[in-house]
Design an enzyme around this catalytic site. Structure first.
Site, PDB file in Angstrom:
ATOM      1  N   GLU A 104       0.933  30.858 -14.957  1.00 39.31           N
ATOM      2  CA  GLU A 104      -0.069  30.067 -15.704  1.00 39.31           C
ATOM      3  C   GLU A 104      -1.306  30.903 -16.065  1.00 39.31           C
ATOM      4  O   GLU A 104      -2.442  30.439 -15.996  1.00 39.31           O
ATOM      5  CB  GLU A 104      -0.417  28.765 -14.971  1.00 39.31           C
ATOM      6  CG  GLU A 104       0.791  27.832 -14.951  1.00 39.31           C
ATOM      7  CD  GLU A 104       0.489  26.371 -14.784  1.00 39.31           C
ATOM      8  OE1 GLU A 104      -0.628  25.921 -15.090  1.00 39.31           O
ATOM      9  OE2 GLU A 104       1.405  25.661 -14.339  1.00 39.31           O
TER      10      GLU A 104
HETATM   11  N1  COS Z   1      -8.085  25.725 -26.324  1.00 42.67           N
HETATM   12  C1  COS Z   1      -7.807  25.523 -27.625  1.00 42.67           C
HETATM   13  N2  COS Z   1      -7.495  26.526 -28.456  1.00 42.67           N
HETATM   14  C2  COS Z   1      -7.453  27.763 -27.943  1.00 42.67           C
HETATM   15  C3  COS Z   1      -7.734  28.041 -26.603  1.00 42.67           C
HETATM   16  C4  COS Z   1      -8.054  26.941 -25.780  1.00 42.67           C
HETATM   17  N3  COS Z   1      -8.331  27.104 -24.487  1.00 42.67           N
HETATM   18  N4  COS Z   1      -7.615  29.365 -26.376  1.00 42.67           N
HETATM   19  C5  COS Z   1      -7.269  29.910 -27.554  1.00 42.67           C
HETATM   20  N5  COS Z   1      -7.190  28.931 -28.491  1.00 42.67           N
HETATM   21  C6  COS Z   1      -6.895  29.068 -29.911  1.00 42.67           C
HETATM   22  C7  COS Z   1      -7.970  29.881 -30.614  1.00 42.67           C
HETATM   23  O1  COS Z   1      -9.026  29.051 -31.015  1.00 42.67           O
HETATM   24  C8  COS Z   1      -7.225  30.466 -31.779  1.00 42.67           C
HETATM   25  O2  COS Z   1      -7.081  29.492 -32.785  1.00 42.67           O
HETATM   26  P1  COS Z   1      -7.410  29.868 -34.338  1.00 42.67           P
HETATM   27  O3  COS Z   1      -6.519  31.017 -34.685  1.00 42.67           O
HETATM   28  O4  COS Z   1      -7.102  28.604 -35.063  1.00 42.67           O
HETATM   29  O5  COS Z   1      -8.865  30.249 -34.377  1.00 42.67           O
HETATM   30  C9  COS Z   1      -5.820  30.678 -31.201  1.00 42.67           C
HETATM   31  O6  COS Z   1      -5.696  29.807 -30.068  1.00 42.67           O
HETATM   32  C10 COS Z   1      -5.589  32.098 -30.781  1.00 42.67           C
HETATM   33  O7  COS Z   1      -6.646  32.427 -29.893  1.00 42.67           O
HETATM   34  P2  COS Z   1      -7.032  33.922 -29.553  1.00 42.67           P
HETATM   35  O8  COS Z   1      -7.210  34.699 -30.812  1.00 42.67           O
HETATM   36  O9  COS Z   1      -8.152  33.896 -28.579  1.00 42.67           O
HETATM   37  O10 COS Z   1      -5.676  34.389 -28.896  1.00 42.67           O
HETATM   38  P3  COS Z   1      -5.288  35.650 -28.052  1.00 42.67           P
HETATM   39  O11 COS Z   1      -3.961  36.080 -28.500  1.00 42.67           O
HETATM   40  O12 COS Z   1      -6.404  36.652 -28.053  1.00 42.67           O
HETATM   41  O13 COS Z   1      -5.093  35.061 -26.564  1.00 42.67           O
HETATM   42  C11 COS Z   1      -5.426  34.001 -24.492  1.00 42.67           C
HETATM   43  C12 COS Z   1      -5.894  34.165 -25.929  1.00 42.67           C
HETATM   44  C13 COS Z   1      -5.377  35.309 -23.753  1.00 42.67           C
HETATM   45  C14 COS Z   1      -6.428  33.081 -23.824  1.00 42.67           C
HETATM   46  C15 COS Z   1      -4.039  33.328 -24.493  1.00 42.67           C
HETATM   47  O14 COS Z   1      -3.086  34.145 -25.117  1.00 42.67           O
HETATM   48  C16 COS Z   1      -3.524  32.967 -23.128  1.00 42.67           C
HETATM   49  O15 COS Z   1      -4.017  32.034 -22.489  1.00 42.67           O
HETATM   50  N6  COS Z   1      -2.492  33.683 -22.649  1.00 42.67           N
HETATM   51  C17 COS Z   1      -1.878  33.396 -21.380  1.00 42.67           C
HETATM   52  C18 COS Z   1      -0.746  32.492 -21.571  1.00 42.67           C
HETATM   53  C19 COS Z   1      -0.156  32.110 -20.253  1.00 42.67           C
HETATM   54  O16 COS Z   1      -0.822  31.518 -19.422  1.00 42.67           O
HETATM   55  N7  COS Z   1       1.122  32.460 -20.079  1.00 42.67           N
HETATM   56  C20 COS Z   1       1.813  32.146 -18.895  1.00 42.67           C
HETATM   57  C21 COS Z   1       2.448  30.841 -19.063  1.00 42.67           C
HETATM   58  S1  COS Z   1       3.139  30.330 -17.541  1.00 42.67           S
HETATM   59  S2  COS Z   1       3.304  28.436 -17.978  1.00 42.67           S
END
Ligand code: COS
Length: 380
Positions: free
Chosen positions: A363
């Site tokens: 997660e």
């Molecule tokens: N709530 C709502 N929207 C979100 C968000 C959140 N918490 N975090 C990111 N977003 C949205 C952004 O607003 C962006 O939207 P727009 O393109 O419309 O502006 C989009 O998602 C992409 O966001 P961002 O550019 O920040 O993406 P990144 O690729 O840089 O990654 C992280 C952001 C690292 C936070 C994300 O990829 C992540 O959480 N990765 C981990 C996933 C995970 O937990 N995997 C394991 C799953 S085990 S169940």
């Protein structure tokens, strides 16, 4: 500020703790050793209301708050964190995802069975090449007019075999990148779904983890959650809450390791006295207690923010990163305090040590939480 729990919150904590100490402890080592899914315990905990804890009573849920959820997960995780992850994925991803973002027909169809624990839920986001970088979804959901045709493979799916309701993320329009991803509700027995072998994990061994393969799986359009392309935002929003669950699990693992260390150190003698009388041991436990209290407060703050309709993204990420990292530190010290006994199964701490490791990975790894935290604090 009010640091007092309500009577109801304390009753829920007590009920979870009683069940864990009375029932889960009996066969937890056997279930861990042989990777046995805790079917009967899931049924019993569902009857006690722990499988639809926060779902609105009108859909058969317990209507409890997130604070109660944190307290319950801590108690369960002290003894059996495999059960805690089954609970966490079910409550904070499957139930919450459908209740918060599903339409009325989806809620009426799926929530009563999920809230009663008749059906278990799973969340299918990760793929062989999309873990931390969740935007890189290769599973496709091809738009066929009245239905989607799903093809691809999901990895590391908690409760993949025992769950009946899947929330699946899949790409419908790769040109739109993450804006083309959809979230679909699937019944696990839909033709075309097959499972990979049971993953033989280091810890959390009695939760069942598999890959899930989709071959031309037909999913009616009405099973899509939200608008076309809402899937990635949906996954991100769910993970914000999921992280409160995993943070509480990590904090519970650490608290369980401290309980065991306190008991052991008051019995074990060395150099003519109980080892708790040696500062080398007592100071370790002091450090462990401070870290656990900090982690608990972070979990409770994130839960309070969620319960009060405020943003909990930052608090949840802080809770998850801190609680997971200190769970690893605390369980390492717990093994050390137990000496040779800490290295054998009978004393439980080696299992807690193995379980703590996963909380830094799933997660959202600790590194991913630092991305969320640093981006937030550097934004303005
Ligand atoms: N709530 C709502 N929207 C979100 C968000 C959140 N918490 N975090 C990111 N977003 C949205 C952004 O607003 C962006 O939207 P727009 O393109 O419309 O502006 C989009 O998602 C992409 O966001 P961002 O550019 O920040 O993406 P990144 O690729 O840089 O990654 C992280 C952001 C690292 C936070 C994300 O990829 C992540 O959480 N990765 C981990 C996933 C995970 O937990 N995997 C394991 C799953 S085990 S169940």
């Amino acid at each position: 500020m009010n640091f007092e729990f309500t009577e109801e919150q304390l009753m829920i904590k007590q009920a979870a703790g009683d069940y864990a100490r009375r029932e889960l402890i009996k066969d937890v080592i056997e279930r861990d050793t042989n990777a046995i899914f805790p079917t009967q315990h899931v049924k019993n905990l569902a009857e006690l209301g722990f499988f639809g804890m926060m779902v609105d009573p009108k859909y058969g849920g317990g209507g409890m708050d997130t604070i109660s959820y944190v307290l319950a997960l801590e108690e369960i995780s002290k003894i059996d964190s495999s059960l805690a992850v089954i609970m966490s994925v079910h409550n904070s991803l499957a139930c919450y995802g459908i209740e918060k973002y599903g339409n009325e027909a989806q809620k009426e169809k799926y929530l009563p069975d999920l809230a009663s624990g008749n059906k278990i839920g799973a969340f299918l986001l990760s793929e062989p090449e999309a873990g931390s970088d969740a935007t890189m979804q290769r599973t496709t959901a091809e738009d066929k007019g009245d239905h989607y045709l799903v093809n691809g493979t999901k990895n590391w799916i908690t409760s993949a075999d025992s769950a009946s309701v899947y929330l699946v993320l899949a790409q419908s329009n790769s040109e739109k990148k993450h804006h083309g991803i959809n979230a679909l509700i699937l019944d696990k027995n839909t033709p075309g779904i097959s499972l990979g072998p049971h993953e033989d994990k280091m810890g959390m061994r009695s939760s069942d983890t598999h890959s899930v393969m989709f071959t031309d799986v037909k999913v009616p359009k009405e099973n899509r959650i939200g608008e076309d392309g809402f899937g990635f935002k949906f996954a991100m929003k769910l993970l914000e809450g999921g992280r409160i669950g995993i943070a509480s699990q990590a904090m519970g693992i650490a608290a369980g390791a401290l309980d065991l260390s306190i008991n052991y150190s008051k019995e074990r003698k060395a150099f003519g006295t109980e080892i708790s009388n040696h500062q080398a041991i007592a100071f370790k436990m002091s450090d462990m207690a401070v870290k656990i209290e900090n982690a608990r407060n972070l979990c409770l703050k994130a839960a309070w923010l969620k319960d009060n309709g405020k943003s909990y993204s930052l608090a949840g990420a802080m809770a998850k990163q801190y609680a997971a990292d200190i769970a690893m530190e605390v369980t390492t010290e717990a093994v050390q305090i137990h000496g040779g006994y800490g290295y054998v199964k009978e004393y439980h701490v080696e299992r807690l040590f193995r379980e703590a490791k996963l909380t830094q990975i799933y997660e959202g790894t600790s590194e991913i939480q630092k991305i969320v935290i640093s981006r937030t604090i550097l934004k303005d």
